[in-house]
Design a protein around this motif. Structure first.
Motif, mmCIF file in Angstrom:
data_model
loop_
_atom_site.group_PDB
_atom_site.id
_atom_site.type_symbol
_atom_site.label_atom_id
_atom_site.label_comp_id
_atom_site.label_asym_id
_atom_site.label_seq_id
_atom_site.Cartn_x
_atom_site.Cartn_y
_atom_site.Cartn_z
ATOM 1 N N VAL A 141 -29.885 -21.438 -3.349
ATOM 2 C CA VAL A 141 -28.862 -21.205 -4.363
ATOM 3 C C VAL A 141 -29.602 -20.850 -5.650
ATOM 4 C CG1 VAL A 141 -26.938 -22.160 -5.676
ATOM 5 C CG2 VAL A 141 -27.361 -22.950 -3.339
ATOM 6 N N VAL A 142 -29.231 -19.744 -6.276
ATOM 7 C CA VAL A 142 -29.827 -19.361 -7.554
ATOM 8 C C VAL A 142 -28.723 -19.351 -8.609
ATOM 9 C CG1 VAL A 142 -31.018 -17.566 -8.861
ATOM 10 C CG2 VAL A 142 -31.672 -18.009 -6.486
ATOM 11 N N LEU A 154 -27.552 -29.342 -14.442
ATOM 12 C CA LEU A 154 -27.592 -28.900 -13.049
ATOM 13 C C LEU A 154 -28.621 -29.690 -12.253
ATOM 14 C CD1 LEU A 154 -26.898 -27.025 -10.706
ATOM 15 C CD2 LEU A 154 -28.502 -25.362 -11.674
ATOM 16 N N VAL A 155 -29.803 -29.881 -12.823
ATOM 17 C CA VAL A 155 -30.861 -30.609 -12.118
ATOM 18 C C VAL A 155 -30.431 -32.056 -11.850
ATOM 19 C CG1 VAL A 155 -33.203 -31.518 -12.326
ATOM 20 C CG2 VAL A 155 -32.708 -29.145 -12.972
ATOM 21 N N ARG A 156 -29.792 -32.677 -12.852
ATOM 22 C CA ARG A 156 -29.317 -34.052 -12.646
ATOM 23 C C ARG A 156 -28.289 -34.110 -11.514
ATOM 24 N NH1 ARG A 156 -28.739 -34.061 -18.457
ATOM 25 N NH2 ARG A 156 -30.473 -35.159 -19.475
ATOM 26 N N ALA A 157 -27.340 -33.172 -11.539
ATOM 27 C CA ALA A 157 -26.273 -33.184 -10.541
ATOM 28 C C ALA A 157 -26.797 -32.883 -9.146
ATOM 29 C CB ALA A 157 -25.197 -32.158 -10.925
ATOM 30 N N SER A 158 -27.789 -32.014 -9.039
ATOM 31 C CA SER A 158 -28.287 -31.597 -7.721
ATOM 32 C C SER A 158 -28.926 -32.745 -6.957
ATOM 33 C CB SER A 158 -29.292 -30.456 -7.880
ATOM 34 O OG SER A 158 -30.464 -30.888 -8.538
ATOM 35 N N ARG A 159 -29.285 -33.816 -7.647
ATOM 36 C CA ARG A 159 -29.901 -34.957 -6.975
ATOM 37 C C ARG A 159 -28.915 -35.690 -6.069
ATOM 38 N NH1 ARG A 159 -32.707 -38.374 -11.650
ATOM 39 N NH2 ARG A 159 -33.494 -39.534 -9.836
ATOM 40 N N TRP A 161 -27.050 -34.275 -3.867
ATOM 41 C CA TRP A 161 -26.922 -33.553 -2.607
ATOM 42 C C TRP A 161 -28.298 -33.148 -2.094
ATOM 43 C CZ3 TRP A 161 -24.550 -30.897 -7.006
ATOM 44 C CH2 TRP A 161 -23.338 -31.482 -7.375
ATOM 45 N N PRO A 162 -28.410 -32.705 -0.849
ATOM 46 C CA PRO A 162 -29.720 -32.293 -0.316
ATOM 47 C C PRO A 162 -30.143 -30.924 -0.851
ATOM 48 C CG PRO A 162 -28.033 -31.998 1.348
ATOM 49 C CD PRO A 162 -27.370 -32.709 0.203
ATOM 50 N N LEU A 163 -30.362 -30.879 -2.170
ATOM 51 C CA LEU A 163 -30.789 -29.649 -2.833
ATOM 52 C C LEU A 163 -32.060 -29.928 -3.624
ATOM 53 C CD1 LEU A 163 -27.364 -28.322 -4.174
ATOM 54 C CD2 LEU A 163 -28.686 -27.371 -2.284
ATOM 55 N N LEU A 164 -33.105 -29.207 -3.299
ATOM 56 C CA LEU A 164 -34.386 -29.375 -3.962
ATOM 57 C C LEU A 164 -34.553 -28.322 -5.048
ATOM 58 C CD1 LEU A 164 -37.297 -30.573 -4.085
ATOM 59 C CD2 LEU A 164 -37.943 -28.825 -2.400
ATOM 60 N N VAL A 165 -34.844 -28.760 -6.275
ATOM 61 C CA VAL A 165 -35.112 -27.819 -7.365
ATOM 62 C C VAL A 165 -36.494 -27.214 -7.122
ATOM 63 C CG1 VAL A 165 -35.358 -27.484 -9.844
ATOM 64 C CG2 VAL A 165 -33.688 -29.138 -8.963
ATOM 65 N N PHE A 210 -31.896 -18.651 -18.127
ATOM 66 C CA PHE A 210 -32.758 -19.321 -17.159
ATOM 67 C C PHE A 210 -32.219 -19.064 -15.755
ATOM 68 C CE2 PHE A 210 -33.101 -21.824 -21.041
ATOM 69 C CZ PHE A 210 -34.484 -21.985 -21.166
ATOM 70 N N LEU A 211 -33.127 -18.952 -14.796
ATOM 71 C CA LEU A 211 -32.769 -18.876 -13.388
ATOM 72 C C LEU A 211 -33.261 -20.145 -12.715
ATOM 73 C CD1 LEU A 211 -33.730 -15.174 -12.543
ATOM 74 C CD2 LEU A 211 -31.432 -16.100 -12.920
ATOM 75 N N VAL A 212 -32.343 -20.871 -12.077
ATOM 76 C CA VAL A 212 -32.685 -22.112 -11.390
ATOM 77 C C VAL A 212 -32.541 -21.879 -9.887
ATOM 78 C CG1 VAL A 212 -32.177 -24.560 -11.117
ATOM 79 C CG2 VAL A 212 -31.834 -23.450 -13.337
ATOM 80 N N LYS A 213 -33.608 -22.116 -9.157
ATOM 81 C CA LYS A 213 -33.644 -21.892 -7.704
ATOM 82 C C LYS A 213 -33.594 -23.236 -6.983
ATOM 83 C CE LYS A 213 -36.564 -19.653 -4.169
ATOM 84 N NZ LYS A 213 -37.832 -18.898 -3.988
ATOM 85 N N LEU A 214 -32.560 -23.432 -6.173
ATOM 86 C CA LEU A 214 -32.375 -24.653 -5.396
ATOM 87 C C LEU A 214 -32.498 -24.326 -3.910
ATOM 88 C CD1 LEU A 214 -29.191 -25.939 -7.243
ATOM 89 C CD2 LEU A 214 -31.533 -26.605 -7.733
ATOM 90 N N ARG A 215 -33.242 -25.143 -3.192
ATOM 91 C CA ARG A 215 -33.368 -24.963 -1.742
ATOM 92 C C ARG A 215 -32.556 -26.052 -1.036
ATOM 93 N NH1 ARG A 215 -37.408 -22.931 1.978
ATOM 94 N NH2 ARG A 215 -38.820 -22.485 0.229
ATOM 95 N N LYS A 216 -31.753 -25.653 -0.060
ATOM 96 C CA LYS A 216 -30.993 -26.630 0.713
ATOM 97 C C LYS A 216 -31.905 -27.248 1.766
ATOM 98 C CE LYS A 216 -26.928 -27.391 3.588
ATOM 99 N NZ LYS A 216 -25.766 -26.780 4.272
ATOM 100 N N CYS A 217 -32.000 -28.569 1.729
ATOM 101 C CA CYS A 217 -32.833 -29.306 2.670
ATOM 102 C C CYS A 217 -31.979 -29.866 3.803
ATOM 103 C CB CYS A 217 -33.559 -30.460 1.967
ATOM 104 S SG CYS A 217 -34.479 -29.954 0.501
#
Length: 220
Positions: A141-142, A154-159, A161-165, A210-217
């Motif tokens: 997810v970008v 976004l970084v706080r919220a992504s924790r 779910w299984p999403l790695l910044v 800014f572009l934030v790249k999240l990887r689904k684990c």
């Protein structure tokens, strides 16, 4: 950043003028699809017109336009891709009051559809609970965000779910001077030479976003 390949299926939220939609359509090729969601119907209609008029609509078959709030229309988008999902997803079903509960009830019972997701919206963390279940594992997810405070939220919220910044990149705008200069020859009888001057302009570097790249684990 999405690591897109021909034949991929991409979800985009925030169609705008369809510039990114067309770029993604060229990346996935004629055998891929870009499903782009825009909350404004007039903006979506204008974007379709832009795509239709670009090279006689060569990219239209690769782009599917949807109108609405992403979290509210994602089930309809999913069913439009795979009709068999209609048996497990009710496209008219409203979201649960708790977004995480919606994910637990719906996001884990479907086959992931998308090879990548692009979110151009001010609060992507409010939509992620409803959509990241549709993303394939180990895909990205970008998110495009103008301010660092949005990145932090976004970084706080992504924790949750299984999403790695995986990456945060600042996109800059830096102008350059490219011009021809005359190099004067000390011999007044000789002709002067020409040379190219290539250097950044003497102006502040402009920030765009800014572009934030999240990887689904995989599920833990």
């Amino acid at each position: 950043m999405l690591d897109t390949s021909p034949g991929d299926c991409i979800l985009e939220a925030g169609t705008g003028n369809a510039g990114l939609s067309m770029y993604l359509a060229r990346a996935v090729g004629p055998n891929g699809k870009v499903h782009t969601v825009e909350r404004s119907s007039s903006t979506s209609e204008h974007a379709q017109l832009v795509v239709e008029q670009f090279r006689r609509g060569v990219l239209m078959p690769s782009i599917v336009f949807h109108v609405g709030v992403l979290g509210e229309v994602i089930n309809k988008v999913a069913v439009s891709i795979d009709k068999s999902l209609a048996t497990v997803l009710n496209a008219e079903k409203p979201l649960a009051e708790d977004p995480e509960q919606t994910w637990k009830e719906q996001g884990n019972i479907i086959a992931p559809l998308f090879d990548g997701i692009v979110l151009d919206m001010p609060t992507p963390w409010t939509q992620l609970p409803q959509i990241f279940g549709f993303l394939k594992t180990d895909r990205f997810v970008v998110c495009y965000l103008p301010s660092i405070s949005q990145v932090m939220d976004l970084v706080r919220a992504s924790r949750q779910w299984p999403l790695l910044v995986e990456d945060v990149v600042e996109v800059d705008w830096r102008s350059w001077d490219i011009k021809v200069a005359i190099v004067r020859n000390p011999d007044p009888l000789a002709a002067s030479d020409e040379a190219m001057v290539c250097r950044p302009t003497h102006t502040p570097i402009g920030h765009t976003a800014f572009l934030v790249k999240l990887r689904k684990c995989g599920a833990q």
